[in-house]
Design a protein around this motif. Structure first.
Motif, PDB file in Angstrom:
ATOM      1  N   UNK A   1      35.869  48.174  -4.926  1.00 53.48           N
ATOM      2  CA  UNK A   1      34.600  48.867  -5.170  1.00 53.48           C
ATOM      3  C   UNK A   1      34.838  50.282  -5.684  1.00 53.48           C
ATOM      4  N   UNK A   2      34.011  50.687  -6.640  1.00 49.92           N
ATOM      5  CA  UNK A   2      34.172  52.006  -7.262  1.00 49.92           C
ATOM      6  C   UNK A   2      33.402  53.106  -6.539  1.00 49.92           C
ATOM      7  N   UNK A   3      32.280  52.733  -5.896  1.00 49.37           N
ATOM      8  CA  UNK A   3      31.432  53.730  -5.238  1.00 49.37           C
ATOM      9  C   UNK A   3      31.163  53.274  -3.804  1.00 49.37           C
ATOM     10  N   UNK A   4      31.389  54.178  -2.878  1.00 50.85           N
ATOM     11  CA  UNK A   4      31.319  53.817  -1.470  1.00 50.85           C
ATOM     12  C   UNK A   4      30.197  54.564  -0.751  1.00 50.85           C
ATOM     13  N   UNK A   5      29.457  53.805   0.051  1.00 52.67           N
ATOM     14  CA  UNK A   5      28.506  54.359   1.012  1.00 52.67           C
ATOM     15  C   UNK A   5      29.057  54.070   2.403  1.00 52.67           C
TER      16      UNK A   5
ATOM     17  N   UNK B   1      22.146  44.468  -9.427  1.00 50.83           N
ATOM     18  CA  UNK B   1      23.172  45.449  -9.111  1.00 50.83           C
ATOM     19  C   UNK B   1      24.309  44.763  -8.346  1.00 50.83           C
ATOM     20  N   UNK B   2      25.458  45.422  -8.327  1.00 51.52           N
ATOM     21  CA  UNK B   2      26.592  44.941  -7.548  1.00 51.52           C
ATOM     22  C   UNK B   2      26.509  45.523  -6.138  1.00 51.52           C
ATOM     23  N   UNK B   3      26.544  44.644  -5.134  1.00 52.92           N
ATOM     24  CA  UNK B   3      26.446  45.081  -3.739  1.00 52.92           C
ATOM     25  C   UNK B   3      27.461  44.328  -2.897  1.00 52.92           C
ATOM     26  N   UNK B   4      28.333  45.075  -2.229  1.00 48.76           N
ATOM     27  CA  UNK B   4      29.300  44.480  -1.315  1.00 48.76           C
ATOM     28  C   UNK B   4      29.178  45.165   0.044  1.00 48.76           C
TER      29      UNK B   4
ATOM     30  N   UNK C   1      41.306  48.475   3.159  1.00 49.81           N
ATOM     31  CA  UNK C   1      42.073  48.827   1.962  1.00 49.81           C
ATOM     32  C   UNK C   1      41.701  47.922   0.793  1.00 49.81           C
ATOM     33  N   UNK C   2      41.613  46.618   1.049  1.00 49.95           N
ATOM     34  CA  UNK C   2      41.223  45.673   0.001  1.00 49.95           C
ATOM     35  C   UNK C   2      39.795  45.950  -0.474  1.00 49.95           C
ATOM     36  N   UNK C   3      38.908  46.282   0.450  1.00 45.16           N
ATOM     37  CA  UNK C   3      37.513  46.555   0.106  1.00 45.16           C
ATOM     38  C   UNK C   3      37.407  47.793  -0.779  1.00 45.16           C
TER      39      UNK C   3
ATOM     40  N   UNK D   1      22.378  52.798  -5.440  1.00 37.66           N
ATOM     41  CA  UNK D   1      22.319  51.644  -6.342  1.00 37.66           C
ATOM     42  C   UNK D   1      21.605  51.991  -7.640  1.00 37.66           C
ATOM     43  N   UNK D   2      20.499  52.707  -7.550  1.00 41.95           N
ATOM     44  CA  UNK D   2      19.769  53.092  -8.757  1.00 41.95           C
ATOM     45  C   UNK D   2      20.561  54.087  -9.607  1.00 41.95           C
ATOM     46  N   UNK D   3      21.411  54.861  -8.962  1.00 35.06           N
ATOM     47  CA  UNK D   3      22.214  55.853  -9.671  1.00 35.06           C
ATOM     48  C   UNK D   3      23.446  55.239 -10.331  1.00 35.06           C
ATOM     49  N   UNK D   4      24.130  54.347  -9.612  1.00 35.54           N
ATOM     50  CA  UNK D   4      25.428  53.839 -10.080  1.00 35.54           C
ATOM     51  C   UNK D   4      25.424  52.352 -10.423  1.00 35.54           C
ATOM     52  N   UNK D   5      24.356  51.632 -10.050  1.00 35.11           N
ATOM     53  CA  UNK D   5      24.233  50.184 -10.290  1.00 35.11           C
ATOM     54  C   UNK D   5      25.256  49.368  -9.495  1.00 35.11           C
ATOM     55  N   UNK D   6      25.963  50.011  -8.602  1.00 37.72           N
ATOM     56  CA  UNK D   6      27.015  49.346  -7.846  1.00 37.72           C
ATOM     57  C   UNK D   6      27.294  50.128  -6.577  1.00 37.72           C
ATOM     58  N   UNK D   7      27.568  49.409  -5.473  1.00 36.72           N
ATOM     59  CA  UNK D   7      27.923  50.099  -4.238  1.00 36.72           C
ATOM     60  C   UNK D   7      28.701  49.169  -3.320  1.00 36.72           C
ATOM     61  N   UNK D   8      29.685  49.735  -2.668  1.00 34.78           N
ATOM     62  CA  UNK D   8      30.372  49.065  -1.577  1.00 34.78           C
ATOM     63  C   UNK D   8      29.986  49.775  -0.299  1.00 34.78           C
ATOM     64  N   UNK D   9      29.337  49.074   0.608  1.00 35.20           N
ATOM     65  CA  UNK D   9      28.837  49.675   1.848  1.00 35.20           C
ATOM     66  C   UNK D   9      29.793  49.354   2.991  1.00 35.20           C
ATOM     67  N   UNK D  10      30.256  50.407   3.659  1.00 42.05           N
ATOM     68  CA  UNK D  10      31.103  50.258   4.837  1.00 42.05           C
ATOM     69  C   UNK D  10      30.304  50.723   6.040  1.00 42.05           C
TER      70      UNK D  10
END
Length: 293
Positions: free
Chosen positions: A209-213, A160-163, A203-205, A119-128
């Motif tokens: 989201x641009x960056x995935x954890x 930050x963006x968090x999904x 697939x929708x998720x 999050x601190x690196x990209x300001x955004x994350x999609x967590x699976x």
């Protein structure tokens, strides 16, 4: 940590323990903690998992020029807060160097620090998260049961963006309060008994989201194949169900960090869970389709 069968120096005899390369951008890091599990009143012992996983990965046959670097273990700390800080710094440094890191937990407390670093690196994350549990308990202290809620709070505090997407959750392992928290977070989930719906949801998720954890909690698998975990799942999923989803994540080219957690060697049977965890750790290290299912 890296020893195995040596049938000869020729490339045709290559095994994973011969693939170590300090210059590789693919990193492996152990986080030897079950302090979060203990705080969450679970079965401790997952601090022993990183070494056990490496032991069962070492002899995997390698058919190409794959290489990786092992950053060792985070194991010397006085409390979970200092351990989290050490893990955060390690992972943030890897991200700054454009490295892909696979973390070997540990309890599911292993996920919070890397997500914060991303999050601190990209300001955004999609967590699976493949998990029988949502791990969104509202608690003051960090535990193995609240890493994703703590990450949600951290993202909210910093704008930050968090999904969050949890796949394989058990309705028997999550109270109504936890379902309500997921709704509050705007998080998505697929339950274990409806796991066949996961592909379209995932697939929708990925598209959103641009960056995935990615986190794989070994207790998402049925206890028949994964008995050695902190909290075994009676129903659970199997390897054939998860492989197509991992392949879909890899194909997205958005995966920046991943972890495996909650393997507990103290409760394993004939190393069933050790072998499963080692296979998945290697699959994550490769970050590419090795099996078409």
């Amino acid at each position: 940590m890296w020893n195995g069968r040596d049938d000869g120096k020729e490339i045709i005899h290559k095994r994973l323990f011969k693939c170590l390369d300090k210059t590789s951008k693919t990193k492996l890091l152990g986080f030897c903690s079950s302090l979060g599990v203990e705080r969450n009143k679970g079965r401790i012992g997952s601090e022993n998992a990183p070494l056990k996983i490496r032991e069962f990965m070492a002899n995997f046959a390698i058919h190409d020029d794959f290489s990786f670097d092992d950053l060792g273990n985070i194991s010397e700390f006085s409390d979970l807060e200092s351990a989290d800080e050490m893990l955060y710094e390690k992972v943030l440094n890897s991200l700054k160097n454009n490295e892909y890191c696979v973390i070997l937990g540990g309890g599911h407390e292993s996920s919070l620090a890397p997500i914060k670093a991303l999050l601190d690196s990209k300001k955004s994350v999609g967590v699976i998260n493949f998990d029988a549990h949502f791990d969104v308990r509202i608690q003051d202290l960090h535990t193995s049961g609240n890493s994703f809620y703590k990450a949600y709070e951290y993202a909210k505090e910093n704008n930050y963006k968090f999904n969050y997407l949890c796949l394989g959750a058990s309705s028997l392992s999550n109270t109504k309060a936890l379902f309500n928290t997921m709704d509050k977070m705007g998080a998505k989930y697929v339950l274990d008994y409806e796991f066949d719906k996961s592909f379209d949801v995932l697939k929708d998720f990925l598209n959103a989201n641009d960056y995935i954890y990615l986190s794989i909690d070994i207790d998402v698998f049925s206890l028949s194949i994964a008995p050695g975990v902190s909290a075994p799942a009676v129903f659970g999923i199997n390897l054939k169900q998860i492989i197509p989803l991992l392949n879909l994540i890899f194909d997205s080219k958005k995966l920046l960090l991943s972890d495996i957690c909650e393997f507990n060697p103290l409760y394993d049977f004939d190393n069933h869970t050790a072998r499963l965890s080692a296979f998945l750790a290697y699959y994550l290290l490769r970050k590419e389709k090795l099996y078409e299912i």
